[in-house]
Design a protein around this motif. Sequence first.
Motif, short mmCIF file in Angstrom:
data_model
loop_
_atom_site.label_atom_id
_atom_site.label_comp_id
_atom_site.label_asym_id
_atom_site.label_seq_id
_atom_site.Cartn_x
_atom_site.Cartn_y
_atom_site.Cartn_z
N SER A 16 0.85 -1.19 0.00
CA SER A 16 0.00 0.00 0.00
C SER A 16 0.89 1.24 0.00
N SER A 17 0.31 2.41 -0.26
CA SER A 17 1.09 3.64 -0.26
C SER A 17 1.69 3.93 1.11
N SER A 18 0.95 3.62 2.17
CA SER A 18 1.47 3.86 3.52
C SER A 18 2.62 2.90 3.83
N GLU A 19 2.54 1.67 3.34
CA GLU A 19 3.63 0.70 3.56
C GLU A 19 4.87 1.12 2.79
N LEU A 20 4.70 1.65 1.59
CA LEU A 20 5.84 2.14 0.83
C LEU A 20 6.51 3.29 1.58
N THR A 21 5.70 4.18 2.13
CA THR A 21 6.25 5.30 2.91
C THR A 21 7.06 4.77 4.09
N GLU A 22 6.56 3.73 4.74
CA GLU A 22 7.27 3.14 5.88
C GLU A 22 8.60 2.52 5.44
N LEU A 23 8.58 1.85 4.30
CA LEU A 23 9.82 1.24 3.79
C LEU A 23 10.85 2.31 3.43
N LYS A 24 10.41 3.39 2.84
CA LYS A 24 11.32 4.48 2.50
C LYS A 24 11.95 5.05 3.76
N PHE A 25 11.15 5.18 4.80
CA PHE A 25 11.67 5.69 6.08
C PHE A 25 12.73 4.74 6.64
N LEU A 26 12.46 3.44 6.57
CA LEU A 26 13.39 2.46 7.12
C LEU A 26 14.68 2.37 6.32
N CYS A 27 14.64 2.79 5.06
CA CYS A 27 15.82 2.69 4.18
C CYS A 27 16.63 3.98 4.13
N GLN A 28 16.30 4.94 4.99
CA GLN A 28 17.00 6.22 4.95
C GLN A 28 18.51 6.09 5.15
N SER A 29 18.92 5.14 5.97
CA SER A 29 20.35 4.98 6.23
C SER A 29 21.07 4.28 5.08
N ARG A 38 12.70 10.27 -5.32
CA ARG A 38 12.26 9.84 -6.65
C ARG A 38 11.54 8.49 -6.62
N VAL A 39 11.57 7.83 -5.46
CA VAL A 39 10.93 6.52 -5.33
C VAL A 39 9.41 6.70 -5.27
N GLN A 40 8.71 6.11 -6.22
CA GLN A 40 7.25 6.21 -6.27
C GLN A 40 6.55 4.86 -6.13
N SER A 41 7.34 3.80 -6.08
CA SER A 41 6.76 2.46 -5.98
C SER A 41 7.76 1.53 -5.33
N GLY A 42 7.27 0.35 -4.96
CA GLY A 42 8.17 -0.65 -4.40
C GLY A 42 9.27 -1.04 -5.38
N LEU A 43 8.91 -1.11 -6.65
CA LEU A 43 9.92 -1.47 -7.66
C LEU A 43 11.01 -0.41 -7.75
N ASP A 44 10.62 0.86 -7.62
CA ASP A 44 11.63 1.93 -7.61
C ASP A 44 12.62 1.72 -6.46
N LEU A 45 12.08 1.43 -5.29
CA LEU A 45 12.94 1.24 -4.12
C LEU A 45 13.82 0.02 -4.27
N PHE A 46 13.23 -1.08 -4.74
CA PHE A 46 14.01 -2.30 -4.91
C PHE A 46 15.10 -2.12 -5.97
N SER A 47 14.79 -1.35 -7.01
CA SER A 47 15.78 -1.11 -8.06
C SER A 47 17.01 -0.39 -7.50
N VAL A 48 16.75 0.59 -6.64
CA VAL A 48 17.85 1.32 -6.01
C VAL A 48 18.67 0.38 -5.12
N LEU A 49 18.00 -0.42 -4.34
CA LEU A 49 18.69 -1.36 -3.45
C LEU A 49 19.50 -2.39 -4.24
N LEU A 50 18.96 -2.82 -5.38
CA LEU A 50 19.70 -3.74 -6.24
C LEU A 50 20.96 -3.07 -6.79
#
Length: 213
Positions: A16-29, A38-50
């Motif tokens: 969900s959008s709120s869960e994505l927000t939570e994941l972005k917060f947890l990945c700040q470090s 620039r992360v707008q979706s889970g795939l965006d976040l996972f792409s950066v982590l990859l």
Amino acid sequence: MDPFLLLLHSVSTGLSSSELTELKFLCQSRVGKRKLERVQSGLDLFSVLLEQNELSSEHTVLLRELLVSLRRQDLLRRLDDFEAGAAGGAAPEERDLRAAFDIICDNVGKDWRRLARQLKVSDAKIDAIEEKYPRNLAEQVRESLRVWRNSRKEDAAVSHLVGALRACRLNLVADLVEEDQQARARQSQSERGGDPAPLESRNLNAPTSRASS
């Protein structure tokens, strides 16, 4: 198609959008502020982590931690299924360890701290595990086993786990592990043809005490 990428796509569509927000917060470090903006979706976040080698098909610890923080058991089951599939292509010793881990996680319960200390996991790491997974006993057990395996590297063996279980008087769990390993040895030998290899040849010559736990 890459099974790990399919897993990430599946996880992303389930957020969900709120869960994505939570994941972005947890990945700040781990991810810079500009990239996170620039992360707008889970795939965006996972792409950066990859891209930053924080995530891969061989290193799924971060993904597990993120899903645990969301308390998404359904997504964790998908990750478990992926890891089980990956285990099928692993070396026999690694498959044996993963099978033993599953049995221990299902049966040790609150005794995991005693087992972890027997496996020489430090009290500091045990405290860190409890802090990381405060409400998830199964993940506490599994993480303590991962810490032990990583510390022993190539020397990690099921026989060590069986010996530690018996030293903690968790003999019923040790029996379950040994019985599963024997069944796996018989199945493997049957698939290749021939008589089952002796138990000792699979590095399971742990103490044979059967005192009740």
